[in-house]
Design an enzyme around this catalytic site. Sequence first.
Site, PDB file in Angstrom:
ATOM      1  N   HIS A   1       0.813  -1.219   0.000  1.00  0.00           N
ATOM      2  CA  HIS A   1       0.000   0.000   0.000  1.00  0.00           C
ATOM      3  C   HIS A   1       0.841   1.260   0.000  1.00  0.00           C
ATOM      4  O   HIS A   1       0.360   2.329  -0.388  1.00  0.00           O
ATOM      5  CB  HIS A   1      -0.944   0.012   1.216  1.00  0.00           C
ATOM      6  CG  HIS A   1      -2.085  -0.942   1.087  1.00  0.00           C
ATOM      7  ND1 HIS A   1      -1.991  -2.258   1.459  1.00  0.00           N
ATOM      8  CD2 HIS A   1      -3.342  -0.779   0.623  1.00  0.00           C
ATOM      9  CE1 HIS A   1      -3.141  -2.863   1.220  1.00  0.00           C
ATOM     10  NE2 HIS A   1      -3.977  -1.989   0.706  1.00  0.00           N
ATOM     11  N   GLY A   2       2.063   1.179   0.447  1.00  0.00           N
ATOM     12  CA  GLY A   2       2.894   2.379   0.437  1.00  0.00           C
ATOM     13  C   GLY A   2       4.204   2.137   1.147  1.00  0.00           C
ATOM     14  O   GLY A   2       4.301   1.274   2.015  1.00  0.00           O
TER      15      GLY A   2
END
Lengths: 484, 298
Positions: A341-342
Amino acid sequence: MLFNSWEFLVLLVLTYGLYYFSPWSGGRHGKAWQVTLLLAASTIFYGWEDPRLLLLLGVSCVGNSIATAKIILFKSQGDEASAKRWVRLAVILNLALLVVFKYAGFLAGLVPGLPVSWVAAMKAIPLPVGISFYTFHGISMIVDVWRGEVTRESDDMLSRGKRFAKGVRDIGFYLMFFPQLVAGPIVKAKQFWPQIAAKLHGDVRWGVVVRSLIAGYFLKMVVADNLAEQTGLLTQPALASMGAFELIPLLYGYSLQIFADFAGYSLIALGLAAMFGYQFPDNFNFPYLSTSLTEFWRRWHLSLSSWLRDYLYIPLGGNRKGEARTYLNLFIVMFLGGIWHGAEWKFALWGSLHGLLLGVERFWFRGRERTVSSWWMRVAGWVYCFQVVTLLWLTFLMPDMHHIRLFFEGLGRIDGARGPVLYTVAVFGGAVLLYHAAGWLKEHRQKWFSRFRGSWTEGVCYGLMLFLIVTNSGAPQGFIYFQF
Amino acid sequence: MNGSSHPGRFAFGLLTALAAAFLAQTLLLKGPAARLPKGESNFFSSLARIQAAARQPNSVTLVGSSLTGRLPGMESGNAGVGNLGVDGGSTVEGLSLIDSGRVGCGPVLICETNTLLVGVGGKPSLLTRSVGKPWFEAGRKCVNFSAAARPSSMGYAGLLKWKRGAPESTGMPFVVMDHSEVSLAIPHEFSDAEERRILEVITMLGRQRSKGIGILLVKLPGGVQEPGYAAKVRAAAAAVSSAAEVPMIDLEAILPRRELSFTDGAHLAPGSAARVLATILEVAGIPERPSVPSETGR
C-alpha cells in the site's frame, strides 16, 4: 483522469459509441478495432494529467510482452529451464520497477551512511499512478503463462512481426484497460485473457452496468466524498484541539468512508468493464459483516487477497509445510500486503498487526469449528472485528505516528462535538450501514432478496441513489486507493 | 436487461422514484427550505452563497470568510446582497472570483479584513476552482442542482432551526465611524508571502475601484485570534486601506462583542448577523438598503 470528472464522461461516451457503432465494430476486424480503441482510450485516460507516465507503462507492456513470448516459445520447445529463467527475470524486473519508483526513497533512508543528497534524490522519484496495480497485472500475466493457464491466444505470439505486435497489443490492453488500470480490481491474466474478443452491443449485461454504476457512484460521490470533508479534519491542525466526542465519530466515519471510496471505485470499474463486454471479479463482499479478521480478508479487496494467495502465499508453501511455517507465511503475506500500500512504516505496521491477529485467530480456532453458530458469538465477533479493523485504519489515515499519538491524547479530552461532524457521520455513514444491511439480507434472507431483486422496490432504491448522486454529491475528491 | 428478473418493473421504480424525489425537492425549495444560510458542509454552504450571488445582479457584494458567510445574503432571501463568504477561507478567495470575472460584483463591495492573511502562500482552494465549472453553472441556472438544494443541507438547516428556536432581539443603536479614526499605520514585520498577499489584495481592489465600485473594508466582530496575530492582521488591513485608498471600519469598536450573540464563540448568531449587516450598510451609505429579513432563528 478521474471516473467522476467531466472529461471522463466525454471520453466514455465517445469510446462507447465508436466501440459498438462504428463500421469497423463488427466483422472480421471487430476484435482488432475494439481492442485498439480501448487501448487508445486507456492511453488518453492514463496520460491525461501527465503524459510522461505513459513511458513507464509502455516499458512495462513491451517488457512483459517480450517475456511472455519467450516463455511460450521455450515451453513449446520443451526447454523448461530457459522458460523458468525468463519467468524469474520478468518477475524480478516487474518488482524492480516497483522498487525503484515506489520504495527507493524508503529503502535509501534505511541504509546507514548513504549521502543525504542521494537519499533526497531517491525520495524525489515520483510515484507513477497505478504502478502497484499494473505491476501485479504484469506478474500475473507471466506466472499464468508459465503455469499454462493462459495458452491458446498467447500462442499467436510465437511468430515475430505482425503476430507479435498483436500480442503486445493484447497484453497492453490487459495491463492498461482503463477501468482497472489505476486502482484495480487486480484481474488475473487467466480471468481476463479468455475474454478478449469481439463484443456485440446486444450482449451487454445492462443489469450489471446500471446497478454497478449507480451503486458505485453513490458510494463514492455521495457517501465517501461527503464524509471526506469531515474526516479530513483528523489530518489537520484541528486534531490537536479535538476531544473524544469528535475523534471517535470521525474514526468510524473514516472506516465507513474508506469502504465507500474503494468499494465505490471497484463497482464503477466493474460497471464500466461490463459496458464494454468484460467481466471483472467482485472486489468487495460486504466486508463489515465479518465476524472475524479471517472472514474480513475474504470479503475486503478480494482481488488483492486472491492475488497474494495465488502468487505469494501458495508459492511460499501456504499451509502445506507445517504449523509454524503457516503462521510465518501468513505474517509475511500480510506484512508485504501492508507494504504494497505504500513505502512507509505505518503501512508495514498495519499489515503486521493484521498478520499477527490472523495468526492469533488461526491459533484460537485450531481444532474448533470455524463458523460460530450462536447469535451472540456472531455479534461479539462482529463487534470485535469492526472495532479492530476501524482502529487499524488509523494507520492509513494519519500521515505519521505523531498524528496517531495526538489522536490517542485527544481521546482523553471530553469536549462537545461539532454538529456537522456528528450529522455527516450519522447521515452518510448510515448509508454504508444500510448497504451492509442489504448485504445481510442477501446472505441470510435469500428468498426475500430474490423477490426484491429486479422488483420496482429495488428500482426505487436505485432511483433515490441516482437522485442523490445528482443533487447531493460531496466536494470532488480523488480516490483513496489512487495513492497506492 | 440481464441480471434483473423484471427489467420493466425495475426501470419503472427507478424513474418514478427519481421523478418523485425531484418533485419533493422542488416543492421544498419553494418554501423556507430554499433559504439555506448554513448546511453541514463548509464547502457547499459557501458554494450555495456564491451560486446565489452569481444568479442575479447584486447591489452590495460581501467578500470574506465564514464570519462574512453568516451575514444574510441572497441565499437567505435577502435580495440585493451577494455574499461571497467562504467558510474556512479568506477575503482573497471572493475577491479573486470577482477579479477574474467569474462572479459579478455590485456597485458596493464590502471586504472583511479579519482573514486577510489566512491561507497565505497556499494554492487556490477547491472551492474557487469549482466556481464556473459545469456543476456550478448547472446549479446557478437550475436551483435543483444548486448547493442550496442538497437534501442533506436542507436536513441540517432544519435541525439547526429546530434546535435554536426563538429569534434573538436586535435594535441596538448603530455608531458610524469615519475610516480615518481607525486607519492604523501600525508598523509590522510581514513575511514575503504576507507581503505578496497584501499586494495582491491592493491590486485587486484597485482594479475594482477603477471600475467605479465603492469599497469598504470592515473588521467584523467575532473570530478568535491570538493577540500577536490579530495585531498583524490589523496592520495588514491598515496597509491595504492606505495603499488602495479605501475606507476601513472596525465594527468591534462600534458593536462590542458583549452586545452580540455568537453560535460558537466565533460566528455571529442570526439576529446579530442581521444587525451587523444593517450597520455595515448604514456605514456604507447604501441609499436603498436591501431588506434584511426578520430574525429566523436559523
